[in-house]
Design an enzyme around this catalytic site. Structure first.
Site, PDB file in Angstrom:
ATOM      1  N   TYR A  32      10.031   1.443  -1.947  1.00  0.00           N
ATOM      2  CA  TYR A  32       9.525   0.177  -2.501  1.00  0.00           C
ATOM      3  C   TYR A  32      10.471  -0.941  -2.095  1.00  0.00           C
ATOM      4  O   TYR A  32      11.704  -0.799  -2.164  1.00  0.00           O
ATOM      5  CB  TYR A  32       9.464   0.256  -4.031  1.00  0.00           C
ATOM      6  N   GLU A  68       5.633  -8.132  -1.984  1.00  0.00           N
ATOM      7  CA  GLU A  68       5.940  -6.727  -2.208  1.00  0.00           C
ATOM      8  C   GLU A  68       5.426  -5.869  -1.052  1.00  0.00           C
ATOM      9  O   GLU A  68       4.305  -6.070  -0.588  1.00  0.00           O
ATOM     10  CB  GLU A  68       5.223  -6.329  -3.508  1.00  0.00           C
TER      11      GLU A  68
END
Lengths: 379, 288
Positions: free
Chosen positions: A101, A189
């Site tokens: 991530y 993101e």
């Protein structure tokens, strides 16, 4: 404003972030052509602005163009959490070894952008934050200096990335930060950022939230707005400069000021009712604006009563009263209405409404009680 | 005494020739605020409501010794206006403007943090010290001088509460609207500290709302540093997660910033929390 996955990834790619080859299709035939061009196993991904697309069956693999066409045909038109799939992204299927991530948000308490990385990619970062917070590495970014190379390294080593990938990872982190700043995002993101079987980094999914207040200087991004994410009422509200959020209750509210609007919703609940919406008509609301707001509220079939709560600062109560009556003349609704007006020209405002035989109340508490009673047909 | 603004305030209005700027300049003058100058680039040498207009804040400060500024310029020019005020020696800057990009505010705040400047707002109604100075857009007539300090993230909700306080004879020392944006110049703790040190203030009313964690930090501060009683209200108990409720900063994100957790934080440190706006005045009256 949210960007779709394909828009987010294309934005990142402009800043040097590696993304899979692929393209967007609106028909099964297009999906087939893209798959044929890619000439390998593909992943077909519904482009709707909600989470949980995978679980809903909106992301599927296809091994050849025939299957791509078939899968795209099933996904296009699918309903995912109330949104109809109109576009699919056809990407080359990545050979995934591990998932990371990488994201940036604005930390309100620190008043700085914060970049986060985690070896726990592919799941929502909120979930990781709840279950294993120690697995998230954070760096706080100075707005004047930007993301420093050492900060990128801290993230890379912090999540235990293999040494030979650190340099590429730092470049991706810096690209993501540039994309974030130059598009005035509030969130950017990459999840997951994949380490492929060949040992390369690849941004397989992307998400961007833009700051609506900054869209005036990003025409190109502003045009990417997907109208489907807003209800017709929300679109109508935005056109009139009204702040509107639909809720599930039975009492419509029209209030000036966001804080007072929330407090009005709360007091309805406190009196045993449920608010049907949040609606802030803002300052200096003219008749047309009030009329538009009333139309939006009454377009909700659940609404059994309407509560007006206007505390005049800049807004003049007589203007609001005339606006209410003008709107009522036009719409001709028989939904019971309770008005509470205080402030500039309040006597004049109340007089105008009383003449039209509308229910009025001197305090918010009483107005809420009357509205709840009216919604139950007790008045 | 009072905080931030009072009789010594010498106000410069940035954006004085605009519609809002001119309207509120007249309102502030009528209230008795000492408005000494206005600024609109290119309109220097003119007059608005008897107030001289300058091209730059620096000129206005040199000519009039202005020590406080209020900003009514459009969002895309507001960051520049805040920096101009701070860099020209103004020590209290109030920014009314709504809709300023967050990344701009991060830079403005970072710059101002290096200086001795107090920024109030943006996206706020301003500050009022009753019968002394109104530096904002609030209706002046609902305020009464007294000893209750009011600090709020909201506009009209503050008027509602102040109105209820005044009707019960509970006057205010100063009422400060800190603004509804995610990044603001002055937070609850800053104002609580000022009220704690202000001899005129005997009690404080704090009006919060969903979004962020400013209320939670205020609760921790109150527990450690406040000797004066604080009564709180938190708007947005019925607000759904993930939706922006009018204010740019009023949004429950990632399950964080709910009214429930803020109320719990206050109650855990003995701050009394009102269930609806009118109840605030009841709770304050019990201690007055």
């Amino acid at each position: 404003m949210k960007l779709h996955e394909y828009q987010s990834k294309r934005l990142f790619a402009r800043y040097g972030v590696p993304i899979p080859r692929g393209d967007v299709a609106t028909t099964p035939e297009e999906a087939r052509r893209i798959a044929a061009r890619l000439d390998q196993r593909v992943v077909i991904k519904s482009q709707v602005l909600v989470g949980g697309r995978g679980k809903a069956g909106g992301i599927r693999l296809a091994s050849d163009p025939d299957e791509a066409e078939e899968v795209a045909d099933q996904i296009l038109g699918m309903n995912i959490k109330g949104l109809t799939v109109k576009k699919v992204l056809v990407d080359e299927a990545a050979d995934i070894a591990t998932e990371i991530y990488l994201g940036i948000v604005i930390d309100r308490a620190q008043r700085r952008p914060v970049m986060m990385a985690s070896a726990e990619g592919g799941v929502e970062i909120e979930e990781v934050a709840r279950a294993t917070p120690e697995r998230i590495v954070r760096v706080t970014i100075d707005p004047f200096l930007g993301l420093q190379t050492y900060q990128g390294r801290e993230l890379a080593f912090g999540i235990g990335l293999p040494k030979d990938l650190v340099r590429d990872f730092v470049k991706i982190a810096q690209g993501l930060y540039q994309a974030f700043v130059e598009s005035d995002a509030s969130l950017a993101e990459i999840n997951p950022l994949v380490v492929t079987g060949q040992g390369k980094l690849l941004a397989v999914d992307g998400k961007v939230l833009l700051d609506d207040n900054a869209l005036f200087r990003h025409f190109e991004l502003a045009e990417m707005r997907d109208a489907d994410t807003e209800t017709l009422e929300e679109q109508e509200a935005r056109r009139h400069g009204l702040s509107y959020v639909k809720l599930d209750g039975e009492i419509g509210c029209m209030v000036n000021g966001a804080g007072l609007a929330m407090a009005t919703m709360d007091i309805i609940k406190l009196n045993g009712g449920e608010p049907a919406n949040f609606l802030d008509i803002g300052g200096g609301a003219q008749s047309e604006k009030v009329a538009a707001a009333l139309r939006i509220i009454l377009s909700d079939a659940n609404v059994k009563a309407v509560l007006f709560n206007i505390f005049g600062g800049i807004t003049r109560c007589d203007e609001v009263a005339r606006g209410i009556l003008a709107a009522l003349d036009e719409i001709g609704s028989d939904v019971p209405m309770v008005a509470r007006l205080v402030g500039t020209n309040e006597e004049e405002g109340r007089r105008i409404l009383a003449e039209a035989e509308m229910m009025t109340a001197p305090t918010l508490a009483e107005a809420a009680q009357k509205a709840v009673a009216a919604a139950r047909g007790e008045v | 005494m009072s905080i931030l603004v009072g009789r010594k305030t010498r106000l410069v209005v940035q954006g004085i020739t605009g519609r809002e700027g001119e309207f509120h300049t007249r309102q502030m003058l009528e209230y008795g605020t000492n408005v000494v100058a206005g600024v609109t680039p290119g309109k220097g040498g003119g007059w608005v409501a008897g107030v001289p207009v300058f091209d730059t804040v620096r000129e206005a400060v040199e000519a009039t010794e202005a020590n406080c500024s209020i900003i009514y310029v459009p969002a895309r020019f507001a960051s520049d206006a805040m920096l101009e005020a701070a860099d020209s020696g103004i020590r209290v800057v109030v920014c009314i403007t709504e809709g300023i990009p967050v990344l701009d505010m991060i830079k403005v705040r970072a710059h101002l943090d290096c200086m001795d400047v107090r920024l109030i707002g943006p996206n706020c109604p301003g500050i009022i010290t009753p019968e002394q100075a109104k530096v904002g857009i609030m209706p002046g007539h609902i305020h009464r001088p007294g000893s209750i300090g009011v600090v709020s993230r909201s506009g009209t909700l503050t008027y509602e509460v102040v109105h209820a306080l005044s009707e019960r004879g509970l006057g205010q020392s100063t009422a400060v609207g800190i603004g509804g944006d995610p990044i603001i110049g002055t937070d609850f703790i800053d104002v609580l500290r000022l009220f704690e040190d202000d001899p005129q203030t005997t009690q404080v009313v704090l009006i919060g709302e969903i979004g962020g964690t400013d209320e939670q930090r205020a609760a921790a501060f109150i527990a450690r540093h406040m000797s004066k009683p604080v009564t709180a209200f938190v708007a947005g108990q019925t607000a759904p997660p993930g939706k922006r409720m009018g204010h740019a900063g009023a949004i429950i994100e990632g399950g964080e910033g709910t009214a429930g957790e803020k109320i719990a934080a206050f109650e855990a440190v003995g701050v009394r929390v009102a269930r609806h706006p009118a109840e605030i005045a009841d709770l304050v009256a019990e201690l007055a």
